[in-house]
Design a protein around this motif. Structure first.
Motif, mmCIF file in Angstrom:
data_model
loop_
_atom_site.group_PDB
_atom_site.id
_atom_site.type_symbol
_atom_site.label_atom_id
_atom_site.label_comp_id
_atom_site.label_asym_id
_atom_site.label_seq_id
_atom_site.Cartn_x
_atom_site.Cartn_y
_atom_site.Cartn_z
ATOM 1 N N TRP A 41 0.885 -1.175 0.000
ATOM 2 C CA TRP A 41 0.000 0.000 0.000
ATOM 3 C C TRP A 41 0.913 1.212 0.000
ATOM 4 N N LEU A 42 0.966 1.936 -1.117
ATOM 5 C CA LEU A 42 2.038 2.889 -1.366
ATOM 6 C C LEU A 42 2.199 3.946 -0.283
ATOM 7 N N ASP A 43 1.111 4.495 0.222
ATOM 8 C CA ASP A 43 1.251 5.585 1.191
ATOM 9 C C ASP A 43 1.867 5.119 2.505
ATOM 10 N N GLU A 44 1.798 3.816 2.796
ATOM 11 C CA GLU A 44 2.431 3.308 4.012
ATOM 12 C C GLU A 44 3.956 3.335 3.906
ATOM 13 N N LEU A 45 4.444 3.436 2.685
ATOM 14 C CA LEU A 45 5.867 3.666 2.449
ATOM 15 C C LEU A 45 6.147 5.149 2.215
ATOM 16 N N ALA A 46 5.329 5.782 1.373
ATOM 17 C CA ALA A 46 5.618 7.141 0.931
ATOM 18 C C ALA A 46 5.620 8.156 2.071
ATOM 19 N N THR A 47 4.595 8.140 2.903
ATOM 20 C CA THR A 47 4.536 9.121 3.985
ATOM 21 C C THR A 47 5.694 8.978 4.964
ATOM 22 N N PRO A 48 5.964 7.779 5.492
ATOM 23 C CA PRO A 48 7.137 7.638 6.366
ATOM 24 C C PRO A 48 8.448 7.939 5.647
ATOM 25 N N TYR A 49 8.541 7.553 4.373
ATOM 26 C CA TYR A 49 9.769 7.785 3.599
ATOM 27 C C TYR A 49 10.162 9.254 3.647
ATOM 28 N N PHE A 50 9.215 10.133 3.404
ATOM 29 C CA PHE A 50 9.549 11.550 3.368
ATOM 30 C C PHE A 50 9.723 12.145 4.764
ATOM 31 N N ILE A 51 9.082 11.577 5.768
ATOM 32 C CA ILE A 51 9.349 12.013 7.136
ATOM 33 C C ILE A 51 10.812 11.735 7.482
ATOM 34 N N PHE A 52 11.276 10.542 7.151
ATOM 35 C CA PHE A 52 12.660 10.187 7.444
ATOM 36 C C PHE A 52 13.636 10.949 6.537
ATOM 37 N N LYS A 53 13.310 11.037 5.258
ATOM 38 C CA LYS A 53 14.198 11.724 4.320
ATOM 39 C C LYS A 53 14.327 13.193 4.655
ATOM 40 N N ASP A 54 13.210 13.848 4.961
ATOM 41 C CA ASP A 54 13.235 15.273 5.277
ATOM 42 C C ASP A 54 13.948 15.553 6.600
ATOM 43 N N ALA A 55 14.112 14.521 7.424
ATOM 44 C CA ALA A 55 14.871 14.653 8.673
ATOM 45 C C ALA A 55 16.347 14.319 8.458
ATOM 46 N N GLY A 56 16.737 14.078 7.194
ATOM 47 C CA GLY A 56 18.139 13.834 6.881
ATOM 48 C C GLY A 56 18.599 12.407 7.009
ATOM 49 N N SER A 57 17.676 11.460 7.041
ATOM 50 C CA SER A 57 18.037 10.055 7.204
ATOM 51 C C SER A 57 18.517 9.431 5.900
ATOM 52 N N TYR A 58 19.348 8.391 6.037
ATOM 53 C CA TYR A 58 19.682 7.528 4.919
ATOM 54 C C TYR A 58 18.638 6.422 4.863
ATOM 55 N N ILE A 59 18.146 6.100 3.678
ATOM 56 C CA ILE A 59 17.040 5.152 3.553
ATOM 57 C C ILE A 59 17.405 3.997 2.632
ATOM 58 N N SER A 60 17.025 2.788 3.060
ATOM 59 C CA SER A 60 17.148 1.592 2.233
ATOM 60 C C SER A 60 15.814 0.868 2.268
#
Length: 237
Positions: free
Chosen positions: A27-46
């Protein structure tokens, strides 16, 4: 300088409803919303998945009724789409390389994230080191077989939520799934709670934060991030 947080998402690789031809997946938003919360906080994402490579997305999650600002932003973000099309193989993931684990849902998870031995081991390693674990909606199936101590089920007596039986019924999925998540959690001794259908409901059990449905993904992400960095600055775009 603050050290960037290393976030690992785990998604499903399963793209059909059981043995049918009906499409499902993440379910895309379950990835997309957290993804940008972490990315906008400067996190590295895998992103990792059981089969690696392209992650299937449930087409219903991008319908006019379900699409969100975050999922649209995700589709238009080259880096994000590269992650989605080239997910790591779950077999190759090492817990010591990450600070935070976030398990996404979508109905596909009911087939390949439930009783997945690699994911079970990964969650157990995160728990042993008291690292934050977030799980949303059907992603909560990853917790069903997790143990602690001498093979004791971790979820027994723990405060947990996940997609409810009522929500499955409203989605027309009750007869199509291998089991109902709410029923399974209760049968294994979890202290399951749910809120109003399709609205935010989040609970915590130590380092593990669970969210009932897609509407809960944002809060789960913020709570897990706050465990590592209590004063972060998220700039929503």
């Amino acid at each position: 300088m603050t050290k960037p947080i290393k976030v690992l998402f785990v998604t499903t690789s399963h793209d059909t409803v059981g043995a049918t031809t009906e499409k499902t997946g993440l379910w895309l938003d379950e990835l997309a919303t957290p993804y940008f919360i972490f990315k906008d906080a400067g996190s590295y994402i895998s992103i990792a998945s059981p089969r690696g490579g392209a992650v299937p997305v449930d087409p219903k999650s991008e319908s006019v009724m379900s699409v969100t600002r975050s999922s649209k932003r995700f589709r238009n973000d080259t880096e994000a789409m590269n992650h989605l099309s080239r997910s790591m193989l779950l077999l190759d993931v090492k817990e010591e390389n990450y600070d935070l684990l976030f398990i996404t849902g979508g109905h596909g998870a009911m087939w390949d994230l439930a009783a997945n031995p690699l994911l079970k081991q990964l969650v157990e390693h995160f728990n042993t080191k008291n690292k934050p674990v977030g799980a949303v909606c059907h992603g909560v199936v990853a917790l069903l077989t997790v143990t602690e101590g001498k093979d004791n089920l971790w979820i027994k007596g723990k405060a947990i939520t996940g997609f409810s039986n009522r929500e499955e019924e409203s989605a027309g999925m009750t007869q199509l799934l291998p089991f109902l998540l709410e029923t399974k959690l209760q049968s294994l001794g979890a202290t399951y709670t749910s809120g109003t259908d399709h609205t935010k409901h989040v609970v915590s059990a130590g380092n593990v934060i669970t969210g009932q449905n897609p509407a809960s993904a944002e809060e789960v992400a913020k709570m897990t991030l706050n465990m590592i960095r209590p004063t972060y600055n998220v700039v929503r775009k």
